[in-house]
Design an enzyme around this catalytic site. Sequence first.
Site, PDB file in Angstrom:
ATOM      1  N   HIS A 333       4.573 -41.120 -24.634  1.00 43.17           N
ATOM      2  CA  HIS A 333       4.065 -40.331 -23.523  1.00 43.17           C
ATOM      3  C   HIS A 333       4.336 -41.080 -22.238  1.00 43.17           C
ATOM      4  CE1 HIS A 333       1.623 -38.873 -26.992  1.00 43.17           C
ATOM      5  NE2 HIS A 333       2.188 -37.786 -26.555  1.00 43.17           N
ATOM      6  N   LYS A 413      10.281 -27.305 -21.666  1.00 39.94           N
ATOM      7  CA  LYS A 413      10.784 -28.433 -22.460  1.00 39.94           C
ATOM      8  C   LYS A 413      12.293 -28.407 -22.626  1.00 39.94           C
ATOM      9  CE  LYS A 413      10.363 -26.102 -26.872  1.00 39.94           C
ATOM     10  NZ  LYS A 413      10.226 -26.228 -28.294  1.00 39.94           N
TER      11      LYS A 413
HETATM   12 ZN    ZN Z   1       2.547 -35.967 -27.455  1.00 34.03          ZN
END
Ligand code: ZN
Length: 590
Positions: A333, A413
Amino acid sequence: MRKKQDEDKQLEIMRHSCEHVLTQAMIKLWPGQIIAAMGPATDQGFYFDFDTKGDLKISEADFPKIEAEMKKIIKKDFLFRKEKIPVKKAQKLFAGNSYKQEWLAEIQEKGQGSIVFWTGDKFVDLCTGPHLKSTGEIEAFKLLSVAGAYWRGSEKNKMLTRIYGTCFPTHKELDEYLNKLEEAKKRDHRKIGKQLDWFSFHPAAPADIFWHHKGWIIMREMYQYWREVHQRKNYQEVRTPEILTRKTWDQSGHTSFFLEKMYRVLSPEAKEWDLAIKPMNCDGGILIYKSKPRSYKDFPLKMGELGVVHRYEASGETLGILRPREFTQDDAHIYCTPDQVKDELKKVIDLCFEVYDTFGLKLDHLELSTRPEKSIGSDEIWERAENIMRQVLKETKIPHQINEGEGAFYGPKFDFHLNDSLDRTWQCATIQLDFAQPENFELEYTTAKGTKERPVMIHRVLYGSVERFLGIIIEDCAGNLPIWLTPVQARILPITEKQVKYSQEVLAQLKKEGIRAEMDESSQTLSYKIRGGQLEKIPFLLIIGEKEVEAKQVAVRQRDGQDLGGKSLPWFIKKAKELIKSKSLGLVNS
Ligand SMILES: [Zn+2]
Ligand SMILES: [Zn+2]
């Protein structure tokens, strides 16, 4: 990309039409005994699910008969004709077919009319199309296999019979595809994994992997490489708990959106499930973010985890190590400011290319999925994010495709689709912008002005699932893994007992140098031992006979068939170490 998309669409229409021809043929061959459920086109062909009456069982042995009937239908060049009819009429038309009745009830509920398609004037199916003009347009087709499949993919429903088939615009393309399919069967990672003693499966842990010693060496190398790369790119590696409270999963929304795949846990003193095994690493990572105040000065903050996650995939969906229920997600992340997003996206894309290059995989294309109808976050935030992503595509000139409206509800995305040596495409890396979790967990950072803001959160995986990625690699190279990944890098083959002592010295030397080596001390003939080493896909076989002992050499045989002849041990060690260190895909002179 546009032309390819049009061709793909046309092929999909042809395959879907071919599936109608299959259904029609089956009903003609076994009138009153086949209940047609459903069947779509897929990216490899098409399939058709059906139920049978009485003790009728369809197997691959019936394929020649079915294919002959399909050819007749194609030859008759029946027109595909669309008709819009009231649901009541359709219900009569498909009387006795509970599957179509179920669809129709749903259509009725939505208040829509039903659309049927006639092939000629005897065969009709409930379908919205589109189809070819007529059956005669179908050129080259083939039925491939039969399998069991649950109605609508749910184990609670009846098991139906599924026939897989494919079709292509030309016979040449069909033949090429069938050849590749044969090759893919030979390269099936499950077959190779078993044969080489890398991993196995057992009903005691359905759809999960038992890693044997050699297979685990490969996995460890995959982890090690990941760590090397991420350390170099300033990622922090973390490790978060396997089980988190139900409350946490509520907060992240997983209990609303992912519950059916989650293993729920009942702690000994609880009456109902109060914990769950993580299906993703995000929640744990976020809690580390929240463990202390964060400032823009810490950004971009990159936290990665090789996290073992569990997802309850339906039994029809699991597939060897490509899709087990327990797997390792190479998650990370990235927390950053809106201004940093573009740079970070580019860096992740570069990283993806670096990693795929190492494994010899090529990018087919990238997909950008944009804002769906139902989504959270303001128009402004979506527009800004999507613009940045489009700009990244423009600046990097990567071949891509845009899936308008197909992003997750919480953000747009990128997906990487890779090509393997059999021309199959695999989706691997995903880079996902997330507007939801920073809200759900009230994430903050202090800006340069001293105010508090929500950070931008990017989720990304490179391998996707480490196990799945390895499965792709195994099939891509037919088990001939690059030497740095291979569990046994060299095997020493003494020709007779007399060379065992020197062979042991060689073995000790190789081990000391960090080369994974072993010795075949069996009393088999040399040709048998060589054959064994080749079958095990060992990069180097070092043959030691009287001559080699005298000259203090090893006779080097490569996996690719090359005989390098007598070489000094220091020469071999140097070469092998170079190949391992550079993560070479080939061996000496290959
Ligand atoms: Zn994630
Ligand atoms: Zn149709």
